[in-house]
Design an enzyme around this catalytic site. Structure first.
Site, PDB file in Angstrom:
ATOM      1  N   GLU A 181      38.877  39.346  40.835  1.00 33.57           N
ATOM      2  CA  GLU A 181      40.255  39.842  40.771  1.00 33.57           C
ATOM      3  C   GLU A 181      41.274  38.783  41.231  1.00 33.57           C
ATOM      4  OE1 GLU A 181      39.880  44.666  41.232  1.00 33.57           O
ATOM      5  OE2 GLU A 181      40.129  43.501  43.049  1.00 33.57           O
ATOM      6  N   GLU A 258      35.260  47.459  36.815  1.00 33.42           N
ATOM      7  CA  GLU A 258      35.209  48.439  37.906  1.00 33.42           C
ATOM      8  C   GLU A 258      35.936  49.691  37.434  1.00 33.42           C
ATOM      9  OE1 GLU A 258      36.812  47.069  41.602  1.00 33.42           O
ATOM     10  OE2 GLU A 258      35.603  45.236  41.636  1.00 33.42           O
TER      11      GLU A 258
END
Length: 778
Positions: A181, A258
């Protein structure tokens, strides 16, 4: 003979179902699909983290993932867990990463590995080792020479452990992630490319390497030679999440890196839950569209010991339980969400896949009473002092975890002078000559104590308990203890205190157990270690009820089972039965405050949703009302309906410190306002730093039914949001949010992200913006 033949056939079928052979396989990114052994394959991954599960329970949790209907496990590798001291690596016992992967293969599950080096995961410092902060000028998650050198050493160690477990080498690893991320941290494509090279250099050359980011920022650091995945949660518009990926790579398979099944808990805030129906609906939509996913979390587990992290920008420490409202509960138990997901996935089994049997539940036991018989007050059991002229952080004294005591003598102090501590990270108690004067919480931004008159030579003690280091954004630079200085201030005068004696108090069992324990007759007035015992006829999982205790840590039979804090919402600590024993068991409790009573028991069910007081501090004082009389809006506009970022150019540049948005109505005609994220754009049109932002005022926030605080607008989490109160007051428009940037900035516009869910309240339509250098009036 026939019986032998039947047994032989059954054995072959069992072995085939478990994939226990070491036959080489292939996994690759094909045209609009993944290919496993040249056949289309949809990844249905269950995220679970081996450090959050006791090793004796690894196989049970893996069987639970199989029974859920998954074909893959997804896991982070936590650098600080494996290299707690620089150069000292440990991949044995509970840290045997390779064994966890092999157990998954035994039960027919593939593995996706996410080795970071940064992982977030609400884990201490996002998985980065604390000892990196001993180098004060280090640049984390950048091409700092020392940082990159240590990353390569770590990644090579990971490669030594599991690179040979890639599918084409007879193992079960099908994908490996590069960093994590990064779009929420910065823009640095050369850094991501360098990490990719390090991952490949560690031996991960035979399976696809990938990135995960959000749909709003994945292009910032996207690498052409990496596969792209997008992260989002329940309720998201899935087509919109993948729209840009499909435009750029129309023949790429799609994957949600995710898919958030729930959320994590913060101390002092309500227990987080997410809708099971919305979760299943999102999974079904992805499966119907041939979209792969990793369910984060399928099983959250527990952040044992000191491993729970904290959120950024506002310091918000994470609870010990990482239950996450996941389908598989913290103790490995089935939940209503588990059965709904299992029922769905049973309909989407691929070729050769089977729905595993639900393993037998691990028994639980109640412990009616735990006897606490001994005590060792901290101030009577201090280690040898370290002399230091100036205040320094814990890291300077080569301490990673635990607590720290700073002691010096005071000059003469006049009543009304102020003790100013910059900064006490994270929870500090101030004593003068042994008398408690104040408790300061970083969560509340506290750092000042009004002093009484004090004679020269009085002893000042500042006892600091760090919580987890921040695991997100620039907050990973999170030095602990007192990081800058301590002063006595009066009007026009400041005196810095020097010549400190420093006492480091580690959080390991060896330190806690080797104290001068004495018979407990009265509860000490300050921090102390407490020791006791309990007898068991049989063992099983239990949940230690800490609801009458203050704030601290617990060790049972030498196992550090985590932090407790009376403010909740978590009031119990999960104690795995595999760490208990028949007969006598030892318990040690460090209470940094003091217990209300010494009641202690083990329950058969956890308490994860009981707040005492409200630590989720709202941003409006009693009867406070923003006064915009005489103020002129700097900009008036309307947001478009729908999702995704909207960018506003003021058409001018203005120097400001305070930013106010006034919402006038909503697209749905409701009385609410909601904002997922706000960016304020600088004179160059790029977002300014949000590191020093604070919410100066919010007219309304929902904190009872959900954690919809105003600070969510700059928490760098697109799935969390500010929402005005809907459970009690139901205030109407206009709504107001005032942000203090913490510093002067020249601004040219702002960007707004509405909440991601479809058909929800608070979708702002018309608004006004007010910009000022001086604070607004109330």
């Amino acid at each position: 003979m026939m019986i032998r033949f039947i047994l032989y056939v059954c054995l072959l079928a069992f072995l085939a179902g478990c994939k226990t052979t070491n036959a080489q396989e292939t996994f690759e990114v094909g045209k609009n699909t993944f290919l496993l052994n040249d056949k289309p394959f949809v990844v249905k991954a269950a995220e679970m983290h081996y450090p959050r599960i006791p090793k004796p329970y690894w196989e049970h949790r893996i069987k639970m993932a199989k029974a859920l209907g998954m074909n893959t496990l997804c896991l982070y590798v936590f650098w600080n867990y494996h290299e707690p001291e620089e150069g000292k690596f440990d991949f044995t016992g509970d840290k045997d990463l390779a064994e966890f992967c092999r157990l998954a293969q035994k039960h027919g599950l593939y593995v996706i590995v996410r080795p970071g080096p940064y992982v977030c995961a609400e884990w201490e410092m996002g998985g980065l080792p604390w000892w990196l902060l001993k180098k004060k000028d280090i640049r984390l998650r950048e091409q700092d020479p020392y940082y990159m050198e240590r990353v390569k050493i770590f990644m090579d160690k990971v490669g030594e452990q599991i690179a040979d477990l890639q599918v084409n080498r007879g193992g079960n690893i099908i994908m490996v992630q590069v960093e994590n991320e990064y779009g929420a941290y910065g823009v640095d494509k050369p850094y991501i490319a360098a990490i990719k090279d390090i991952v490949e250099g560690a031996g991960f050359t035979d399976v696809p390497l990938f990135q995960c980011d959000w749909n709003s920022n994945f292009e910032n650091n996207a690498q052409e030679d990496l596969f792209w995945t997008i992260n989002f949660g329940t309720g998201a518009n899935i087509d919109e999440q993948f729209r840009r990926v499909k435009e750029l790579r129309p023949e790429s398979p799609l994957m949600c890196g995710e898919f958030w099944s729930g959320w994590f808990d913060h101390w002092g805030a309500p227990h987080e839950t997410r809708s099971a129906d919305e979760l299943v609906s999102g999974m079904k939509e992805m499966l119907d569209k041939n979209i792969s996913f990793s369910l984060y979390m399928a099983h959250g587990g527990t952040s044992f010991g000191h491993w729970a992290g904290a959120n950024f920008p506002n310091f918000s420490p994470t609870a010990t339980s990482y239950d996450y409202d996941a389908p598989i509960g913290e103790a490995g138990n089935t939940t209503p969400k588990f059965f709904k997901v299992r029922e769905l996935l049973e309909q989407y089994l691929g070729e050769g896949e089977t729905l595993g049997e639900i393993p037998e539940a691990i028994p639980t036991v109640a412990i009616p009473s735990i006897n606490i018989s001994e005590v060792a007050p901290i101030f009577d059991n201090l280690p040898e002092a370290i002399e230091s002229e100036h205040i320094q952080s814990m890291e300077f004294f080569d301490q990673g975890y635990g607590s720290i005591l700073y002691r010096t003598t005071l000059p003469e102090v006049e009543e009304g002078e102020t003790l100013l501590i910059t900064e006490a990270n994270d929870w500090a108690q101030v004593f003068v000559d042994g008398k408690h004067l104040a408790t300061l919480s970083r969560m509340k931004g506290e750092g000042a104590v009004a002093l009484p008159a004090i004679k020269v030579g009085a002893v000042l003690d500042i006892l600091v308990e760090p919580m987890g280091r921040m695991n997100f954004g620039k907050g990973i630079y999170d030095w602990k203890g007192i990081t800058e200085k301590v002063e006595i201030q009066s009007e026009g005068n400041s005196r810095e205190l020097k010549n400190w004696k420093v006492y480091t108090l580690p959080s390991d069992y060896a330190f806690a157990s080797k104290k001068n324990y004495e018979e407990l007759t009265t509860i000490p007035s300050a921090a102390a270690y407490y020791k006791g015992s309990f007898d068991l006829d049989k063992v099983g999982d239990t949940f230690i009820d800490m609801s009458t205790w203050g704030k601290g840590m617990v060790w049972i039979n030498g196992h550090h089972i985590g932090r407790f804090w009376e403010i909740g919402p978590q009031q119990t600590l999960y104690m795995p039965g595999c760490w208990l024993k028949e007969g006598e068991n030892e318990i040690i409790i460090l209470d940094m405050d003091k217990p209300k009573e010494l009641r202690l028991a083990g329950l058969e069910k956890p308490i994860l949703d009981q707040l005492t007081g409200n630590g989720a501090y709202t941003h409006r004082k009693f009867d406070q009302e923003l006064d915009l009389t005489g103020e002129t809006p700097s900009y008036t506009g309307s947001f478009k309906p729908g999702h995704g970022w909207q960018h506003v150019d003021f058409g001018k540049k203005e120097k400001i410190r305070y930013f106010t948005i006034e919402t006038l109505d909503a697209h749905g005609g409701d009385d609410y306002a909601a904002i997922a994220e706000l960016e304020i754009l600088g004179e160059d049109g790029k977002p300014v730093s949000r590191q020093h932002w604070k919410v100066a005022y919010a007219d309304s926030e929902e904190v009872d039914e959900a954690n919809n605080l105003a600070t969510n607008v700059f928490d760098l989490q697109e799935s969390t949001f500010w929402h005005t109160n809907y459970s009690k007051t139901k205030a109407k428009h206009p709504h107001h949010l005032v942000i203090d940037l913490g510093e002067e900035k020249v601004v040219s516009g702002f960007s707004y992200l509405p909440r991601a869910e479809a058909n929800k309240t608070g979708m702002i339509k018309d608004y006004r913006i007010y910009l000022k250098m001086e604070p607004f009036k109330f």
